[in-house]
Design an enzyme around this catalytic site. Structure first.
Site, mmCIF file in Angstrom:
data_model
loop_
_atom_site.group_PDB
_atom_site.id
_atom_site.type_symbol
_atom_site.label_atom_id
_atom_site.label_comp_id
_atom_site.label_asym_id
_atom_site.label_seq_id
_atom_site.Cartn_x
_atom_site.Cartn_y
_atom_site.Cartn_z
ATOM 1 N N ASP A 208 74.020 3.096 22.811
ATOM 2 C CA ASP A 208 75.216 3.381 22.032
ATOM 3 C C ASP A 208 74.943 3.981 20.663
ATOM 4 O OD1 ASP A 208 76.753 1.760 24.017
ATOM 5 O OD2 ASP A 208 75.599 0.134 23.106
ATOM 6 N N ARG B 274 80.173 36.409 37.793
ATOM 7 C CA ARG B 274 80.473 34.976 37.741
ATOM 8 C C ARG B 274 79.779 34.294 36.548
ATOM 9 N NH1 ARG B 274 78.152 35.303 42.875
ATOM 10 N NH2 ARG B 274 76.580 33.846 42.103
ATOM 11 N N HIS C 89 73.318 34.138 45.106
ATOM 12 C CA HIS C 89 73.007 33.622 43.772
ATOM 13 C C HIS C 89 71.554 33.895 43.420
ATOM 14 C CE1 HIS C 89 74.180 31.282 40.305
ATOM 15 N NE2 HIS C 89 73.106 30.515 40.402
ATOM 16 N N LYS D 136 83.119 24.772 36.583
ATOM 17 C CA LYS D 136 82.658 23.568 37.278
ATOM 18 C C LYS D 136 82.112 22.556 36.275
ATOM 19 C CE LYS D 136 77.965 25.340 37.929
ATOM 20 N NZ LYS D 136 76.860 25.565 38.867
ATOM 21 N N CYS E 26 69.186 4.552 21.805
ATOM 22 C CA CYS E 26 69.753 3.378 22.461
ATOM 23 C C CYS E 26 70.960 3.790 23.303
ATOM 24 C CB CYS E 26 70.166 2.348 21.414
ATOM 25 S SG CYS E 26 68.862 1.894 20.260
ATOM 26 N N TYR F 3 64.311 -0.049 19.501
ATOM 27 C CA TYR F 3 63.579 -0.752 20.564
ATOM 28 C C TYR F 3 62.117 -0.330 20.624
ATOM 29 C CZ TYR F 3 68.055 -2.328 22.510
ATOM 30 O OH TYR F 3 69.278 -2.910 22.693
ATOM 31 N N ARG G 19 68.750 27.542 48.688
ATOM 32 C CA ARG G 19 69.671 26.445 48.392
ATOM 33 C C ARG G 19 70.898 26.666 49.265
ATOM 34 N NH1 ARG G 19 71.660 25.727 42.245
ATOM 35 N NH2 ARG G 19 73.061 27.390 42.955
#
Length: 372
Positions: free
Chosen positions: A310, A219, A163, A33, A308, A261, A131
């Site tokens: 990028d 699993r 689970h 997944k 940042c 920054y 869950r």
């Protein structure tokens, strides 16, 4: 020439799966997944199957269908299914689906009728995670409905599963409590004649540490990618992912220079700065500002200033660095580079999150060992 990349060692995935497979008498479902935990779902799936995995596990219907569209015919289970999805496409593609409620089961049965096939179902019981899964109070109704659907020939109960909450903490009392509840759920199902071929409970942690929870199918997810869910223990697994980039710019700056920054980092001396073209748009957590470890020019350095969108900046002191030098954020650790575990510790998260962040649109994946 590349600027930034995520390298995925498929042979490492094969080795990890082979090791896990050798450690159990159960069949093995490789969980792929979330785009193979950031490693690439289809290449990871193929590598796992080549190494002996019997099943593939995914969350969504779209993930399961993508495996089929890639030509993969191995058994696939999809388990996170919102109402109203075209489940008939999954049934038609021979995908097993999970049901955690009577309504969800009814939707799967209807999907099978539309597809003209018997729907293959795994009933999920909530043994404590709160869950997915039917609560112990709701379990009887789900089992009864499933038994009727099976008797009517419109569904086949292939599996019963649950689970763990705390399997990554071996010895935690919740593990035995959940195991006991799972046994109770199975025993109740048997009173209705529901005797699934596959009973499955063990995730990566339980696959590695609790053989009494293996039943018919395990699993593992994280472990097949070479990362351990148990803190401080590698279990001999080999990490498959390396994230790295080439320095785009270096500059000499004086002491007292604010970096990035907000100037949350200020140089203490005249120093060499290196700009690395990876940022939070590429998977680097912004929480790694002033703490994320990166190997460059043979040394592990800490990100200087804020991450940042990028890019990040490294303070390299007087060490010689140049544009084009390779900066490694994390890898297997075999060459002294940080690992995903090191990053998780630095930013206060888990190794799962680190690897699943990487390998997006701007950072291509490069595969090693694609074919034997």
């Amino acid at each position: 020439m590349w600027q930034a990349e995520v390298r995925v060692d498929l042979e490492a995935i094969r080795e990890n799966v082979a090791q896990l497979r050798a450690g159990t008498s159960a069949e093995l479902m490789a969980v792929v997944k979330a785009d193979g935990y950031g490693h690439g779902m289809v290449p990871a799936a193929r590598a796992a199957l080549e190494a002996g995995a019997n099943w593939l596990g995914v969350c969504t219907l779209d993930e399961a269908l993508a495996l089929r569209q890639a030509g993969i015919t191995a058994p696939v289970l999809a388990w996170l299914l919102a109402p109203g999805l075209p489940l008939y496409e999954g049934v038609a593609a021979d995908i097993d689906l999970s049901a955690a409620s009577v309504d969800q089961l009814a939707e799967i049965v209807s999907a099978g009728q539309r597809a003209g096939r018997v729907a293959r179902v795994h009933l999920k019981i909530d043994t404590g995670l709160a869950r997915g899964g039917a609560t112990p109070d709701d379990w009887p109704a789900l089992v009864e409905a499933a038994a009727k659907a099976q008797a009517d020939g419109v569904a086949e109960v292939v599996g019963v599963w649950s689970h763990f909450v705390y399997a990554d903490s071996p010895g935690h009392p919740t593990i035995d409590r959940q195991l006991a509840l799972f046994h109770e759920g199975l025993a109740f199902a048997e009173t209705y004649g529901v005797r699934p071929r596959y009973r499955h409970l063990a995730n990566s942690a339980a696959t590695l540490t609790r053989p009494d929870t293996h039943f018919d199918l395990v699993r593992p997810g994280l472990a097949i990618y070479g990362l351990s869910p148990v803190a401080g223990e590698t279990h001999g697994l080999r990490p498959a992912m390396t994230a790295r980039a080439r320095v785009t710019l270096t500059k000499r700056v004086p002491a007292g220079t604010g970096v990035s920054y907000g100037h949350t980092y200020t140089t203490e001396r005249d120093t060499n700065l290196a700009v690395v073209p990876l940022g939070y748009a590429d998977g680097v957590p912004r929480h790694a500002s002033n703490c994320g470890p990166v190997q460059l020019a043979g040394q592990v350095r800490t990100i200087a200033g804020r991450v940042c969108m990028d890019q990040i900046v490294l303070d390299c002191g007087d060490d010689p660095v140049a544009p084009g030098d390779v900066a490694t954020l994390f890898g297997s650790g075999a060459n002294g580079e940080p690992t995903a575990d090191d990053w998780a510790e630095a930013v206060g998260t888990i190794n799962y999150e680190i690897v699943t962040r990487f390998g997006g649109v701007r950072v291509p994946r490069v595969y090693e060992g694609e074919s034997r």
